[in-house]
Design an enzyme around this catalytic site. Sequence first.
Site, mmCIF file in Angstrom:
data_model
loop_
_atom_site.group_PDB
_atom_site.id
_atom_site.type_symbol
_atom_site.label_atom_id
_atom_site.label_comp_id
_atom_site.label_asym_id
_atom_site.label_seq_id
_atom_site.Cartn_x
_atom_site.Cartn_y
_atom_site.Cartn_z
ATOM 1 N N ASP A 1 44.042 80.350 56.055
ATOM 2 C CA ASP A 1 42.803 80.241 55.297
ATOM 3 C C ASP A 1 41.666 80.333 56.312
ATOM 4 O OD1 ASP A 1 41.053 79.658 53.106
ATOM 5 O OD2 ASP A 1 40.955 77.589 53.819
ATOM 6 N N ASP B 1 37.802 78.947 55.744
ATOM 7 C CA ASP B 1 36.996 77.715 55.700
ATOM 8 C C ASP B 1 37.876 76.494 55.918
ATOM 9 O OD1 ASP B 1 34.161 78.345 54.980
ATOM 10 O OD2 ASP B 1 35.103 79.342 53.280
#
Length: 250
Positions: free
Chosen positions: A27, A29
């Site tokens: 991922d 963020d």
Amino acid sequence: MTASGGRSADGKKSLSDLAPLEAVFFDVDGTLCDSDPLHHHIFQVLLQEIGFNNGDPITEEFFIQNIAGKHNDHITEFLFPTDIPRGLKFIEYKEAMFQRLASEKLEAINGLNKVKKWTEDHGLKRAAVTNAPKPTAELMINKLGLSGFFDTVVIGGECEHAKPHPDPNLKALEVLKVSKDHTFIFEDSVSGIRAGVTAGMPVVGLTTRNPEDVLMKANPTFIIKDHDDPKLLAALEELDKKGGSAGNAA
């Protein structure tokens, strides 16, 4: 669960069960960089300006529960259920503000360079899989000096369904031509962990901003503080002992 990420009492697959490893998904963020405080601050300021929550600033708990890790369409529907067009304009303005501020305020999660080197040394394929809009994701990746690191960047909004649905991770598997049985994922939100688990892959959860007890509800393989956590390093060492990676084997 075992401290090294081995098979736990509830039967979760360990990282060593993935040998030979083919790929690692990240991922963006909260997994590559600690961007949630900036997202929270911007949402807090902009929502207060329009009188959301009677003008009271949204709390970090509210942000974690209702915004962090979710796709912008879902955030729009939650914040502006009766005025979607207004909500879309709000989100567009918020993203523009984030992009302006992010170039000065983003820092890599502790230990990221170690994991980066480990994946490169093992010849693994790498994907960034994110719910962030493409311009925002690319800005963060470039800011962190990772523009040449990923083999592909999968945007949740460009899939039929974003996270917490499995579609983005399944698309990454397809693009990289790797198996879910030889791939694991780094995530930092309940939404992201659920997306990985639903796609059939082990997920290592980071407590960058989300508490461990919250993340555990999504059933990660194990939880780490950051990429320098001894639990992760032990799990990768165990994986090496069992068979390492398909990249090195080739």
